[in-house]
Design a protein around this motif. Structure first.
Motif, short mmCIF file in Angstrom:
data_model
loop_
_atom_site.label_atom_id
_atom_site.label_comp_id
_atom_site.label_asym_id
_atom_site.label_seq_id
_atom_site.Cartn_x
_atom_site.Cartn_y
_atom_site.Cartn_z
N VAL A 39 4.50 -8.25 17.47
CA VAL A 39 3.99 -8.91 18.68
C VAL A 39 3.06 -7.98 19.45
O VAL A 39 1.99 -8.40 19.93
N VAL A 40 3.44 -6.72 19.57
CA VAL A 40 2.59 -5.75 20.27
C VAL A 40 1.24 -5.64 19.58
O VAL A 40 0.18 -5.64 20.23
N ALA A 41 1.26 -5.55 18.26
CA ALA A 41 0.00 -5.43 17.50
C ALA A 41 -0.88 -6.67 17.68
O ALA A 41 -2.09 -6.56 17.90
N LEU A 42 -0.27 -7.84 17.61
CA LEU A 42 -1.03 -9.08 17.76
C LEU A 42 -1.54 -9.26 19.18
O LEU A 42 -2.68 -9.67 19.40
N ALA A 43 -0.68 -8.96 20.16
CA ALA A 43 -1.09 -9.11 21.56
C ALA A 43 -2.24 -8.17 21.88
O ALA A 43 -3.17 -8.53 22.61
N ASP A 44 -2.20 -6.96 21.34
CA ASP A 44 -3.29 -6.01 21.53
C ASP A 44 -4.57 -6.58 20.92
O ASP A 44 -5.65 -6.53 21.55
N TYR A 45 -4.49 -7.14 19.73
CA TYR A 45 -5.66 -7.74 19.09
C TYR A 45 -6.22 -8.89 19.93
O TYR A 45 -7.43 -9.10 20.00
N CYS A 46 -5.32 -9.65 20.58
CA CYS A 46 -5.74 -10.80 21.38
C CYS A 46 -6.20 -10.41 22.78
O CYS A 46 -6.53 -11.30 23.59
N GLY A 47 -6.20 -9.11 23.09
CA GLY A 47 -6.79 -8.65 24.33
C GLY A 47 -5.85 -8.42 25.48
O GLY A 47 -6.29 -8.13 26.60
N LEU A 48 -4.53 -8.49 25.28
CA LEU A 48 -3.59 -8.26 26.37
C LEU A 48 -3.41 -6.76 26.60
O LEU A 48 -3.48 -5.96 25.65
N ASN A 49 -3.12 -6.38 27.83
CA ASN A 49 -2.91 -4.97 28.14
C ASN A 49 -1.42 -4.63 28.11
O ASN A 49 -0.56 -5.50 27.93
N LYS A 50 -1.12 -3.37 28.30
CA LYS A 50 0.25 -2.88 28.20
C LYS A 50 1.17 -3.59 29.18
O LYS A 50 2.29 -4.00 28.82
N GLU A 51 0.75 -3.74 30.42
CA GLU A 51 1.59 -4.37 31.44
C GLU A 51 1.90 -5.82 31.08
O GLU A 51 3.03 -6.30 31.29
N GLU A 52 0.92 -6.53 30.54
CA GLU A 52 1.14 -7.93 30.15
C GLU A 52 2.12 -8.02 28.98
O GLU A 52 2.99 -8.91 28.94
N ILE A 53 1.99 -7.10 28.03
CA ILE A 53 2.88 -7.11 26.88
C ILE A 53 4.32 -6.83 27.31
O ILE A 53 5.26 -7.51 26.88
N ILE A 54 4.50 -5.84 28.17
CA ILE A 54 5.85 -5.51 28.66
C ILE A 54 6.44 -6.70 29.41
O ILE A 54 7.61 -7.05 29.21
N ALA A 55 5.64 -7.33 30.26
CA ALA A 55 6.14 -8.47 31.03
C ALA A 55 6.57 -9.61 30.11
O ALA A 55 7.61 -10.24 30.32
N GLY A 56 5.77 -9.88 29.08
CA GLY A 56 6.11 -10.96 28.16
C GLY A 56 7.34 -10.68 27.34
O GLY A 56 8.20 -11.55 27.15
N LEU A 57 7.48 -9.45 26.83
CA LEU A 57 8.65 -9.10 26.03
C LEU A 57 9.92 -9.05 26.88
O LEU A 57 11.00 -9.40 26.39
N SER A 58 9.79 -8.64 28.12
CA SER A 58 10.97 -8.46 28.98
C SER A 58 11.65 -9.77 29.32
O SER A 58 12.85 -9.79 29.63
N ARG A 59 10.94 -10.88 29.25
CA ARG A 59 11.55 -12.16 29.64
C ARG A 59 12.09 -12.95 28.45
O ARG A 59 12.60 -14.05 28.62
N VAL A 60 12.02 -12.38 27.24
CA VAL A 60 12.53 -13.08 26.07
C VAL A 60 14.05 -12.92 25.98
O VAL A 60 14.57 -11.80 26.06
N GLN A 61 14.75 -14.02 25.83
CA GLN A 61 16.20 -14.02 25.67
C GLN A 61 16.55 -14.47 24.25
O GLN A 61 15.84 -15.27 23.65
N PRO A 62 17.66 -13.95 23.68
CA PRO A 62 18.04 -14.37 22.33
C PRO A 62 18.41 -15.84 22.30
O PRO A 62 18.99 -16.37 23.26
N GLN A 63 18.09 -16.51 21.21
CA GLN A 63 18.46 -17.90 21.05
C GLN A 63 19.91 -18.01 20.61
O GLN A 63 20.52 -17.05 20.14
N ASP A 64 20.48 -19.20 20.78
CA ASP A 64 21.85 -19.44 20.34
C ASP A 64 22.02 -19.04 18.88
O ASP A 64 21.21 -19.40 18.03
N GLY A 65 23.10 -18.29 18.63
CA GLY A 65 23.41 -17.92 17.26
C GLY A 65 22.60 -16.77 16.71
O GLY A 65 22.73 -16.44 15.53
N ARG A 66 21.78 -16.13 17.55
CA ARG A 66 20.98 -14.99 17.09
C ARG A 66 21.27 -13.79 17.98
O ARG A 66 20.62 -13.57 18.98
N LEU A 67 22.29 -13.03 17.60
CA LEU A 67 22.72 -11.86 18.37
C LEU A 67 22.88 -12.22 19.86
O LEU A 67 22.42 -11.49 20.74
N GLN A 68 23.54 -13.31 20.10
CA GLN A 68 23.75 -13.80 21.47
C GLN A 68 25.06 -13.24 22.01
O GLN A 68 26.12 -13.40 21.42
#
Length: 478
Positions: free
Chosen positions: A304-333
């Motif tokens: 995701v970091v590699a793709l987001a960088d390619y798509c033009g997002l900066n470090k702060e945007e990448i951190i903000a996006g990753l920080s709000r991701v929660q595991p889905q049901d049944g996936r290390l929940q």
């Protein structure tokens, strides 16, 4: 779902695509269509209905319902001859309605969608990567993605017709069980960016072995302007060959820091240290604690970091996006209960995902593993061998108790009992028996006054078909 009211295509254009295979048409075609459905209950005025014959339901039985709800044309199989003259909309006979569905999805994607398509496949992690990537890209761009398991020959076209057309990016999962599956899906979606998350044992039995599995997954690299590669992958050389038609500067690479001797050509390096994810990029490095547990999820995030960088997002945007991701049901929940914490990783199971779960264990943790059958790993002998080997992993990671459930998991229990001096194994016949046994084990630990700093975890791991979602609900009940 986006607002489709402003998006439509000439019905004659669609018929022209389909008539390349068939010349049977019951009515003159005019006007536009606004979408395509294979479920008559979902038809809206202006949709085309594809009558697909499945294992349980035949779409041809619901033609009248589709027409009553506003279908402007019906696509049927070439051997269908029922009541043609009674219908007030065109019936288009084709050799394969399923393939017709794919052709119309390709028409929809190429004629109406002006954004970029990101396509990913792999044995494990597709959904987690998709969720991470969508969360990050949405910081700056309008982004749509595959929902649920809609990633096969029917699910992908459904997704294409459902996604908003005014997106900047579509993220599409692609599942495969046979050679040619990925190629078929790519011909429909025509992705701009492609990658394979990893190669494990998932569905290897259906593929017919590792060689065919790799061949099937490699098909994705024949498409797109840009592909991502993991330089640490044992299959990197094979995947690189699949990318030969792409220019060198259109290959994006990731690798774990310190694994390779030559890291100059790596776009994103990653590491996992004491629960923290660290990423090294051209603009510096950053670290964060993901809500999704385990070093394998740091690897997922590196894509995701590699793709987001390619798509033009900066470090702060990448951190903000990753920080709000929660595991889905049944996936290390993580699910807190009264005397223990459930770690529900029961959405699916393979030898690789079992090890990924075991790696999150801290040495002081007291762990009860509830273990069910894995699926689709080969013939009966192969399945037994895989399940026996898992017992050795449980012992290696010093799991305290392993409670097994299922015919193949019983092999895990028998092998574990024969070789273990520390880990205890017990086979069970139903979920209620599992709950009672867990309660007894924990009560015994509490009487023994074990280390008060130790945490008690109940890991749940099995293939989805074992129905552990019901077990989770039973364990949550106090």
């Amino acid at each position: 779902m986006g607002d489709k009211s402003i998006f439509s295509l000439p019905l004659q254009r669609a018929v022209g695509i389909l008539l390349s295979d068939s010349h049977q048409l019951t009515h003159h075609v005019s006007g536009d269509f606004i979408g395509v459905k294979i479920d008559s209950r979902l038809i809206q005025a202006g949709d085309v209905f594809i009558a697909i014959k499945g294992k349980q339901v035949d779409g041809h039985d619901f033609i009248n319902e589709a027409i009553s709800q506003g279908a402007v044309a019906i696509v049927v199989s070439e051997d269908f001859d029922g009541c043609k003259g009674e219908h007030k909309v065109p019936l288009i006979n084709v050799p394969c309605p399923q393939h017709a569905f794919g052709k119309l999805a390709n028409l929809w994607r190429t004629e109406l969608f002006k954004g970029k398509v990101i396509a990913l496949t792999g044995s494990n992690g597709k959904t987690t990567i998709k969720n991470m990537l969508k969360s990050v890209l949405q910081i700056r761009y309008k982004t749509g993605s595959t929902e649920g398991n809609y990633n096969n020959e029917l699910g992908l076209p459904i997704t294409i017709f459902d996604l908003p057309l005014n997106c900047d990016y579509w993220i599409l999962e692609m599942g495969a069980r046979h050679i040619g599956d990925i190629d078929y899906l790519c011909r429909i979606a025509l992705p701009d960016i492609t990658f394979v998350s990893n190669i494990g044992h998932a569905h290897i039995g259906e593929f017919g072995g590792r060689k065919k599995q790799l061949q099937a997954k490699s098909e994705i690299f024949s498409y797109g302007e840009v592909s991502l590669l993991d330089r640490d992958s044992p299959h990197d050389e094979l995947f690189s060959l699949g990318c030969q038609h792409k220019k060198l500067d259109n290959i994006i690479t990731i690798a774990r820091k310190g694994i390779r001797n030559n890291e100059e050509d790596i776009n994103v390096k990653w590491d996992f240290v004491e629960g923290e994810s660290i990423f090294y990029t051209a603009y510096g490095h950053f670290r964060l604690q993901l809500n999704c547990l385990g070093e394998h999820n740091t690897h997922n995030a590196a894509w995701v970091v590699a793709l987001a960088d390619y798509c033009g997002l900066n470090k702060e945007e990448i951190i903000a996006g990753l920080s709000r991701v929660q595991p889905q049901d049944g996936r290390l929940q993580m699910i807190p209960c009264k005397d223990f914490t459930i770690v529900d990783d029961s959405y699916n199971a393979s030898p690789e995902s079992v090890e990924a779960l075991l790696k999150i264990k801290h040495s002081s943790d007291r762990v009860i593993m509830v273990w069910g059958d894995m699926a689709e790993l080969g013939d009966k002998q192969a399945m037994q061998e895989y399940h026996q080997c898992v017992a050795e992993k449980f012992i290696h990671y010093r799991i305290d108790w392993v409670i097994t459930y299922g015919d193949y998991a019983y092999q895990t229990c028998l092998h574990g009992q024969s070789i273990s001096e520390y880990t205890q194994f017990k086979h069970t016949e139903n979920f209620f028996e599992i709950k009672v046994l867990i309660q007894k084990i924990i009560e015994q630990w509490q009487r023994e006054n074990f280390d008060e700093n130790a945490s008690i975890y109940v890991y749940l791991k099995a293939s989805n078909k074992m129905g552990f979602a019901q077990l989770t609900e039973l364990l949550i009940e106090q």
